[in-house]
Design a protein around this motif. Structure first.
Motif, mmCIF file in Angstrom:
data_model
loop_
_atom_site.group_PDB
_atom_site.id
_atom_site.type_symbol
_atom_site.label_atom_id
_atom_site.label_comp_id
_atom_site.label_asym_id
_atom_site.label_seq_id
_atom_site.Cartn_x
_atom_site.Cartn_y
_atom_site.Cartn_z
ATOM 1 N N THR A 279 0.859 -1.190 0.000
ATOM 2 C CA THR A 279 0.000 0.000 0.000
ATOM 3 C C THR A 279 0.890 1.233 0.000
ATOM 4 O O THR A 279 1.662 1.456 0.943
ATOM 5 N N ILE A 280 0.776 2.036 -1.069
ATOM 6 C CA ILE A 280 1.595 3.235 -1.220
ATOM 7 C C ILE A 280 0.685 4.409 -1.533
ATOM 8 O O ILE A 280 -0.009 4.426 -2.551
ATOM 9 N N SER A 281 0.671 5.380 -0.632
ATOM 10 C CA SER A 281 -0.160 6.586 -0.794
ATOM 11 C C SER A 281 -1.613 6.235 -1.060
ATOM 12 O O SER A 281 -2.276 6.814 -1.928
ATOM 13 N N GLY A 282 -2.101 5.213 -0.344
ATOM 14 C CA GLY A 282 -3.493 4.808 -0.471
ATOM 15 C C GLY A 282 -3.769 3.857 -1.612
ATOM 16 O O GLY A 282 -4.876 3.313 -1.719
#
Length: 474
Positions: A171-174
């Motif tokens: 999960t990266i920046s949502g």
């Protein structure tokens, strides 16, 4: 020291290619797992999953090998190396991003084909540039250092890829990315890093000029005692060697099941071969400059026969790791010395076209090994590796009978008679290198020569059964 006698631009190019090698080797681990996942489907060409994997992986080598001769000739005609390297790296990075949208076997094959076409420009430009930048008597050392850097990246990629895939999703920046998506993005980023490094650190030789491309591939020697042209014979041997070392990747699921392991251990086994290459190639290149390139190629191919066969008999991960380490050691005796020998035999201004014979052959071997393994695995785990051992033996016979010895640094320092059977002088040479050395196309219908810095050719005749051309090194 590791970089002693190595042109700084060769070391810089090796460092830059290390980054894009990470990008390429990521895919060798990721694609078989991706094809076996639920994320890919569609028409499978009527083939088994293992055969599809071999086809997709092998397509890179096949297409790459078709494009390379044209890229090499064009590079010679234009007198440009760096531009071709950069072009290929940009295409590699952009096309790698397209894997995130490829959800069918057909799409994967198409992306792989485009990627291979771009990589061909980088390969021919890089190898020709290393050969042209190498100092007198140090071509093996320079090739060894360049390959060592590049292969370090090629070995680090599988380790990183196995870890990235196994620990996804992320999960990266949502946004949620699968392990496969993260691997593809990471691979593209490594390619673009290589673009920046080449643009910043690498330059063409100052005296590189456009050349006519009348040279290139010659199959037959035109001599009574040899059937094949020496560079062509070296190319065939490189093809057989490359087939041996890539038998493992397309059967990753089968290997993991047989040895009771996961992707990480498979990545370690794959990288073990590369790790040995990284450690030994500079040393093997340096020693081959001193004792003869052909001799090291012969020894390496001889050792490749048993270590390839034994891979089909192992039953535990530690055994596969040990055998892969041994295979890397003997292959290191072939890689750099073979390229160095071909560089000595190549004609002036034709490095792009003529050295592409070896790089094309290596790419075809990569493809052939993957396809052979994917199809032969149905006949048992030993079958692919037994076929590889046979190919290594064929390569050994070719080099032994068709390839004369080139002129090493020590050989160039003496006027004594050259023993063509092993490529080293009959008696010890003087310790002071002579700037005048021999560059021969033994077994060809003509002698190759290199142009000195004053633009004139020098020549002398040897009382041997072959004709040699001796000229001043640029």
């Amino acid at each position: 020291m590791l970089l002693s006698g190595v042109d700084r631009r060769v070391a810089a190019l090796g460092l830059a290619r290390m980054a894009d090698a990470v990008a390429n080797s990521f895919l060798i681990i990721v694609l078989p797992l991706y094809i076996a996942s639920d994320g890919v489907g569609g028409w499978g060409f009527g083939l088994s999953e293992a055969a599809i994997t071999g086809l997709v992986l092998g397509a890179f080598g096949l297409v790459n090998s078709v494009v390379q001769p044209f890229a090499g000739r064009l590079s010679d005609r234009m007198g440009q190396r760096k531009v071709f390297i950069l072009l290929g790296l940009v295409v590699l990075g952009v096309v790698t991003l397209a894997y995130t949208f490829a959800t069918s076997y057909t799409a994967l094959l198409g992306v792989r084909v485009l990627q291979a076409g771009g990589a061909a420009f980088t390969i021919v430009g890089s190898v020709a540039l290393v050969s042209e930048l190498s100092p007198a008597g140090g071509r093996g050392r320079n090739m060894g250092v360049y390959n060592s850097f590049r292969l370090f990246g090629f070995g680090a990629g599988p380790l990183a890829a196995g870890f990235v895939v196994e620990h996804g999703p992320y999960t990266i920046s949502g946004a949620t990315l699968s392990g496969f998506e993260m691997a593809f993005y990471g691979s593209a980023a490594a390619a673009f890093l290589s673009v920046a490094l080449v643009g910043w650190l690498v330059s063409d030789p100052d005296d590189l000029q456009p050349r006519s491309s009348e040279g290139g591939l010659r199959v037959f020697s035109g001599e009574q005692d040899r059937l094949f042209d020496p560079i062509f014979a070296l190319g065939l041997a490189s093809l057989f060697m490359a087939s041996c070392i890539t038998l493992l990747s397309p059967i990753e699921p089968v290997v993991n099941e047989r040895l009771g392991q996961g992707p990480v251990l498979f990545a370690v086994e794959f990288a073990a071969f590369i790790g040995t290459q990284v450690v030994f190639q500079p040393t093997m290149g340096r020693l081959s400059d001193e004792y003869g390139h052909r001799r090291f190629v012969v020894w390496g191919l001889l050792g490749l026969i048993p270590v390839t066969l034994v891979q089909g008999l192992v039953t535990a991960p530690w055994q596969m790791i040990a055998v892969r380490l041994a295979q890397g050691g003997v292959a290191a005796m072939v890689f750099a010395p073979a390229l160095a020998l071909a560089g000595e035999l190549a004609e002036e201004g034709q490095s792009g076209a003529q050295l592409s014979v070896l790089t094309v052959s290596f790419g075809l071997g990569i493809a052939a090994g993957q396809v052979i393994s994917g199809f032969l695995i149905r006949f048992g785990f030993l079958a692919p590796f037994a076929s590889g051992a046979v190919l290594a033996a064929m390569g050994l016979v070719l080099v032994w009978t068709q390839v004369p010895g080139g002129a090493s640094n020590e050989e160039e320092a003496t006027d004594e008679k050259i023993d063509l059977s092993n490529g080293i002088p009959e008696s010890p040479s003087r310790s002071t290198p002579d700037p005048v050395g021999e560059r021969s196309r033994n077994g060809c219908s003509h002698g190759a020569s290199r142009r000195g810095s004053n633009g004139q050719h020098a020549g002398r005749a040897e009382e041997t059964s072959q004709r040699h051309g001796a000229v001043e090194r640029p």
